[in-house]
Design a protein around this motif. Structure first.
Motif, PDB file in Angstrom:
ATOM      1  N   SER A  73       0.840  -1.215   0.000  1.00  0.00           N
ATOM      2  CA  SER A  73       0.000   0.000   0.000  1.00  0.00           C
ATOM      3  C   SER A  73       0.869   1.258   0.000  1.00  0.00           C
ATOM      4  CB  SER A  73      -0.992  -0.004   1.164  1.00  0.00           C
ATOM      5  OG  SER A  73      -0.282  -0.046   2.373  1.00  0.00           O
ATOM      6  N   THR A  74       1.989   1.237   0.757  1.00  0.00           N
ATOM      7  CA  THR A  74       2.837   2.451   0.800  1.00  0.00           C
ATOM      8  C   THR A  74       3.541   2.653  -0.541  1.00  0.00           C
ATOM      9  OG1 THR A  74       3.219   1.918   3.117  1.00  0.00           O
ATOM     10  CG2 THR A  74       4.502   3.716   2.220  1.00  0.00           C
ATOM     11  N   ALA A  75       3.956   1.564  -1.175  1.00  0.00           N
ATOM     12  CA  ALA A  75       4.627   1.689  -2.481  1.00  0.00           C
ATOM     13  C   ALA A  75       3.676   2.314  -3.497  1.00  0.00           C
ATOM     14  CB  ALA A  75       5.093   0.314  -2.954  1.00  0.00           C
ATOM     15  N   ILE A  79       4.152   5.872  -5.543  1.00  0.00           N
ATOM     16  CA  ILE A  79       4.138   6.003  -7.013  1.00  0.00           C
ATOM     17  C   ILE A  79       3.082   7.025  -7.442  1.00  0.00           C
ATOM     18  CG2 ILE A  79       3.655   4.782  -9.182  1.00  0.00           C
ATOM     19  CD1 ILE A  79       4.994   2.285  -7.843  1.00  0.00           C
ATOM     20  N   THR A  80       1.909   6.973  -6.794  1.00  0.00           N
ATOM     21  CA  THR A  80       0.832   7.909  -7.160  1.00  0.00           C
ATOM     22  C   THR A  80       1.208   9.351  -6.814  1.00  0.00           C
ATOM     23  OG1 THR A  80      -0.728   6.163  -6.640  1.00  0.00           O
ATOM     24  CG2 THR A  80      -1.650   8.369  -6.853  1.00  0.00           C
ATOM     25  N   GLU A  81       1.760   9.538  -5.610  1.00  0.00           N
ATOM     26  CA  GLU A  81       1.999  10.912  -5.145  1.00  0.00           C
ATOM     27  C   GLU A  81       3.330  11.496  -5.618  1.00  0.00           C
ATOM     28  OE1 GLU A  81       1.604  10.850  -0.885  1.00  0.00           O
ATOM     29  OE2 GLU A  81      -0.506  10.274  -0.973  1.00  0.00           O
ATOM     30  N   LEU A  82       4.355  10.635  -5.765  1.00  0.00           N
ATOM     31  CA  LEU A  82       5.702  11.166  -6.023  1.00  0.00           C
ATOM     32  C   LEU A  82       6.333  10.649  -7.315  1.00  0.00           C
ATOM     33  CD1 LEU A  82       6.944  10.700  -2.341  1.00  0.00           C
ATOM     34  CD2 LEU A  82       6.279  12.857  -3.405  1.00  0.00           C
ATOM     35  N   GLY A  83       5.690   9.671  -7.944  1.00  0.00           N
ATOM     36  CA  GLY A  83       6.211   9.123  -9.205  1.00  0.00           C
ATOM     37  C   GLY A  83       7.039   7.869  -8.984  1.00  0.00           C
ATOM     38  N   GLU A  84       7.561   7.331 -10.089  1.00  0.00           N
ATOM     39  CA  GLU A  84       8.329   6.079 -10.043  1.00  0.00           C
ATOM     40  C   GLU A  84       9.703   6.298  -9.397  1.00  0.00           C
ATOM     41  OE1 GLU A  84       7.380   3.123 -10.770  1.00  0.00           O
ATOM     42  OE2 GLU A  84       5.631   3.310 -12.083  1.00  0.00           O
ATOM     43  N   ILE A  85      10.286   5.202  -8.927  1.00  0.00           N
ATOM     44  CA  ILE A  85      11.599   5.249  -8.256  1.00  0.00           C
ATOM     45  C   ILE A  85      12.703   4.945  -9.282  1.00  0.00           C
ATOM     46  CG2 ILE A  85      13.016   4.149  -6.443  1.00  0.00           C
ATOM     47  CD1 ILE A  85      10.523   5.819  -5.480  1.00  0.00           C
ATOM     48  N   ASP A  86      13.767   5.744  -9.253  1.00  0.00           N
ATOM     49  CA  ASP A  86      14.919   5.493 -10.140  1.00  0.00           C
ATOM     50  C   ASP A  86      15.968   4.639  -9.436  1.00  0.00           C
ATOM     51  OD1 ASP A  86      14.064   7.256 -12.323  1.00  0.00           O
ATOM     52  OD2 ASP A  86      14.311   8.841 -10.819  1.00  0.00           O
ATOM     53  N   ILE A  87      16.184   4.937  -8.140  1.00  0.00           N
ATOM     54  CA  ILE A  87      17.223   4.203  -7.388  1.00  0.00           C
ATOM     55  C   ILE A  87      16.581   3.687  -6.099  1.00  0.00           C
ATOM     56  CG2 ILE A  87      19.453   4.376  -6.191  1.00  0.00           C
ATOM     57  CD1 ILE A  87      20.141   6.665  -8.206  1.00  0.00           C
ATOM     58  N   LEU A  88      16.558   2.361  -5.968  1.00  0.00           N
ATOM     59  CA  LEU A  88      15.972   1.727  -4.780  1.00  0.00           C
ATOM     60  C   LEU A  88      17.099   1.113  -3.955  1.00  0.00           C
ATOM     61  CD1 LEU A  88      13.728   0.425  -3.034  1.00  0.00           C
ATOM     62  CD2 LEU A  88      13.647  -1.433  -4.722  1.00  0.00           C
ATOM     63  N   ILE A  89      17.198   1.522  -2.692  1.00  0.00           N
ATOM     64  CA  ILE A  89      18.236   0.955  -1.814  1.00  0.00           C
ATOM     65  C   ILE A  89      17.538   0.149  -0.717  1.00  0.00           C
ATOM     66  CG2 ILE A  89      20.255   1.435  -0.371  1.00  0.00           C
ATOM     67  CD1 ILE A  89      20.693   4.024  -1.900  1.00  0.00           C
ATOM     68  N   THR A 124      10.928  -4.692  -3.925  1.00  0.00           N
ATOM     69  CA  THR A 124      11.396  -4.679  -5.320  1.00  0.00           C
ATOM     70  C   THR A 124      10.260  -5.032  -6.280  1.00  0.00           C
ATOM     71  OG1 THR A 124      13.623  -5.223  -4.580  1.00  0.00           O
ATOM     72  CG2 THR A 124      13.126  -5.659  -6.899  1.00  0.00           C
ATOM     73  N   LEU A 125       9.402  -5.976  -5.883  1.00  0.00           N
ATOM     74  CA  LEU A 125       8.272  -6.349  -6.754  1.00  0.00           C
ATOM     75  C   LEU A 125       7.386  -5.143  -7.074  1.00  0.00           C
ATOM     76  CD1 LEU A 125       6.821  -9.796  -5.578  1.00  0.00           C
ATOM     77  CD2 LEU A 125       7.767  -9.210  -7.821  1.00  0.00           C
ATOM     78  N   GLU A 126       7.310  -4.201  -6.134  1.00  0.00           N
ATOM     79  CA  GLU A 126       6.467  -3.020  -6.358  1.00  0.00           C
ATOM     80  C   GLU A 126       7.125  -1.999  -7.287  1.00  0.00           C
ATOM     81  OE1 GLU A 126       3.198  -2.468  -5.406  1.00  0.00           O
ATOM     82  OE2 GLU A 126       3.463  -4.612  -5.074  1.00  0.00           O
ATOM     83  N   PHE A 127       8.450  -1.824  -7.171  1.00  0.00           N
ATOM     84  CA  PHE A 127       9.089  -0.739  -7.940  1.00  0.00           C
ATOM     85  C   PHE A 127       9.774  -1.212  -9.227  1.00  0.00           C
ATOM     86  CE2 PHE A 127       8.997   0.987  -3.526  1.00  0.00           C
ATOM     87  CZ  PHE A 127       8.105   2.023  -3.787  1.00  0.00           C
TER      88      PHE A 127
END
Ligand SMILES: NC(=O)c1ccc[n+]([C@@H]2O[C@H](COP(=O)([O-])OP(=O)(O)OC[C@H]3O[C@@H](n4cnc5c(N)ncnc54)[C@H](O)[C@@H]3O)[C@@H](O)[C@H]2O)c1
Length: 280
Positions: A73-75, A79-89, A124-127
Motif C-alpha cells: 500500500s505504501t509503495a 508512485i501515485t503521489e511522487l512518481g516512479e523510483i529510479d534508485i531503490l536501496i 522490489t516487486l512493487e518498484f
C-alpha cells in the motif's frame, strides 16, 4: 553509468546508520528527491528535519517492511503521489545475535527473515515494473559478509543475508538476460561502526568499517553500475579462500586463528539488553 542527478531515490531503513548516509549522499550528488522508509518514527522525524535543513527534498514514510501489505500500500501511495523510483536501496535490517540457534524462538526466526530477506523482494516487486517499463533504474541490496560466511552466534542473520545474496545475484542475471537497462548491486560489508553490532570484536583483517566510507563506496558503485561492494579487502577474497581450502583448514585459519568465529562474543547491538540481544 547510473545518473544520480535528478533521480528519485528510495531508501528502506533510511532513518539511521548507512541508510541515512547513502540517502543524504545521493541528495548531495543532485538527486531530485529522497524517500525514506523506516519503522522508527522518532528517528524518521529527526533525520527528515536534519536533511530538510540542508535544503534537500525529503519524504518520510513510517513503514514496517516486514509487513508485505504495508509495503504494497505504501509503495502504491509513493508512485501515485511522487512518481516512479529510479534508485531503490533495500537497506533495512535487524539482528538477534550472540545466541545459539537452539535458543531462538519461532518469532525471532520469522521476524529476521521477514525484515532481512522477504522485505527486499516485496519492495522490489512493487518498484521493478516501473523501472523495466522505462528501461532504466538501479537496485541496491544490502546483504553482509555474513551473507557469504557462516558464523556461530548469528545463524539466523546469516541465513537471512545468504538469502539476499542469492536472490540479488539471480535478479541481476535475469535483468541482464532481458537487457532491461536496470542494474543491481549487492553489498557485502563486514562490521560497520553504526551501533547495530556494537560490542563485536574488531579483528585484524576485519576492522570496523567507517559508515561514511562504506556509504560512499555504495553511492560510487551505483554511479559506476558495479555488481558488488565487498569490504574490507578480506571479504573480497572470501569466496576464493573458501573455494580452495578444505573446510577444517578454513575453520582453523579464518575461524580460530583470525578470530572470526569469536567476533560476536561481546555483541550488544542497539538494545544492549542482558539475555536476549537484539538490534532493531
Ligand atoms: N552495522 C553493521 O555492522 C552491518 C554489517 C553488514 C551489513 N549490515 C546491514 O546494513 C544495513 C543497515 O544497517 P545499519 O548498520 O545502518 O543499522 P541501523 O540499525 O543503524 O539501521 C537500520 C535501520 O533499519 C530500520 N528498520 C529496522 N527494522 C525495520 C522494519 N521492519 N521496517 C522498516 N525499517 C526498519 C531501523 O529503524 C534503522 O533505522 C542492514 O541491512 C544491516 O544488516 C550492517
Amino acid at each position: 553509468m547510473t545518473k544520480i542527478k535528478g533521480a528519485t531515490v528510495l531508501v528502506t531503513g533510511g532513518a539511521s546508520g548507512i541508510g541515512r548516509l547513502m540517502g543524504s549522499m545521493c541528495m548531495t550528488d543532485g538527486a531530485k528527491q529522497l524517500i525514506l522508509w523506516d519503522i522508527n518514527k522518532g528517528k524518521l522525524e529527526k533525520t527528515t528535519r536534519e536533511l530538510r535543513a540542508m535544503h534537500f527534498i525529503v519524504h518520510p514514510f513510517e513503514v514496517d517492511v516486514a509487513d508485505s501489505s504495508q509495503v504494497i500500500s505504501t509503495a502504491r501511495q509513493v508512485i501515485t503521489e511522487l512518481g516512479e523510483i529510479d534508485i531503490l536501496i533495500n537497506n533495512a535490517g535487524i539482528i538477534t545475535g550472540n545466541m545459539d540457534f537452539k535458543d531462538f524462538t519461532h518469532a525471532d526466526v520469522d521476524k529476521t527473515m521477514a525484515v532481512n530477506s522477504n522485505a527486499l523482494m516485496h519492495v522490489t516487486l512493487e518498484f521493478l515494473p516501473g523501472m523495466v517499463k522505462r528501461g532504466s533504474g538501479h537496485i541496491v541490496n544490502i546483504s553482509s559478509a555474513a551473507g557469504m560466511l557462516s558464523n556461530p552466534g548469528m545463524s539466523v542473520y546469516c541465513a537471512s543475508k545468504w538469502a539476499v545474496s542469492g536472490w540479488s545475484e539471480s535478479l541481476r542475471l535475469e535483468l541482464e538476460r532481458a537487457r532491461s537497462g536496470v542494474h543491481v548491486t549487492t553489498v557485502n560489508p563486514s562490521f560497520i561502526d553504526t551501533g547495530m553490532f556494537s560490542g563485536v570484536k574488531s579483528i585484524f583483517l576485519l576492522p570496523l568499517l567507517k559508515p561514511e566510507v562504506l556509504a560512499g563506496r555504495v553511492v560510487r558503485a551505483i554511479k559506476l553500475n558495479r555488481l558488488f561492494v565487498r569490504a574490507p579487502f578480506m571479504v573480497k577474497i572470501l569466496p576464493f579462500a573458501k573455494g580452495i581450502l578444505p573446510v577444517r583448514v578454513f575453520d582453523m585459519i579464518v575461524g580460530r586463528w583470525l578470530g572470526v568465529y569469536q567476533a560476536m562474543s561481546g555483541f550488544k547491538g542497539h538494545g544492549g539488553e542482558a539475555g536476549k540481544l537484539v538490534s532493531w
